[in-house]
Write a protein that holds these residues in place. Structure first.
Motif: not given
Length: 191
Positions: A14, A26, A49, A53, A55, A123, A125, A136, A156
């Motif tokens: 990321r 996105s 978001p 990070k 996101e 959300p 990773l 997280y 993702s």
């Protein structure tokens, strides 16, 4: 790979993304999401978001829903880091969100939602081919989803890994995961 290893690898992936790539990816996620039949959906929980990070930008999802499905109630989370539980508020608008101690935008007050939730946009990773995700590590979404019968959709920027090695009985499995390239479906698979 273990969750700890995946957090490191996915976090590094990321970090390498530019702001322009985050915006393009996105938008691709939203394009897939917009193909869903939302006619029976009354309430959607969607994460806000964390820009630092990188996101997925869920604000564009919220804006799209407001235009195309104004009848759907959008709720967003507020985290309690002492209990590792979330409360859920009707989305008050971007201007009413304030960053908490962890740099996460949250509603500070407003209408608390305690009813049913038809869909949760989650959300993450990373995720694996079985539909398990790595977040997280605080377990907020796993605790929330433990007692909720809802459609669980992950977002993702990257495709799945083969296997998350240390999944446990408290890990909630996704029904779907949207990536820029495609939608992965897990609901019908038995594991």
């Amino acid at each position: 790979m273990t969750k700890k290893e995946l957090r490191k690898v996915a976090g590094e992936q990321r970090k390498l993304l530019s702001e322009a790539e985050v915006a393009v990816y996105s938008r691709a996620l939203l394009d897939h999401f917009s193909s869903f039949d939302l006619s029976g959906v009354k309430t959607i929980h969607i994460f806000i978001p964390i820009a630092e990070k990188k996101e997925p930008d869920t604000f564009i999802f919220i804006d799209w829903l407001a235009i195309h499905h104004p009848q759907i109630k959008i709720i967003v989370p507020k985290a309690d880091f002492n209990t590792a539980l979330m409360s859920h508020y009707v989305y008050p608008g971007k201007e009413a969100l304030i960053k908490n101690l962890y740099n996460i935008l949250e509603p500070q007050k407003g209408e608390l939602h305690t009813g049913e939730v038809d869909m949760v946009v989650i959300p993450m990773l990373a995720f694996d081919e079985r539909g398990y995700r790595v977040g997280y590590g605080k377990g907020f979404y796993d605790r929330f989803l433990l007692n909720v019968d809802t459609l669980k959709i992950g977002l993702s920027f990257f495709g799945p890994v083969d296997l998350i090695a240390d999944v446990n009985e408290y890990d909630a499995r996704l029904d779907l995961c949207i990536t820029p390239e495609k939608i992965y479906e897990f609901k019908s698979k038995k594991y």
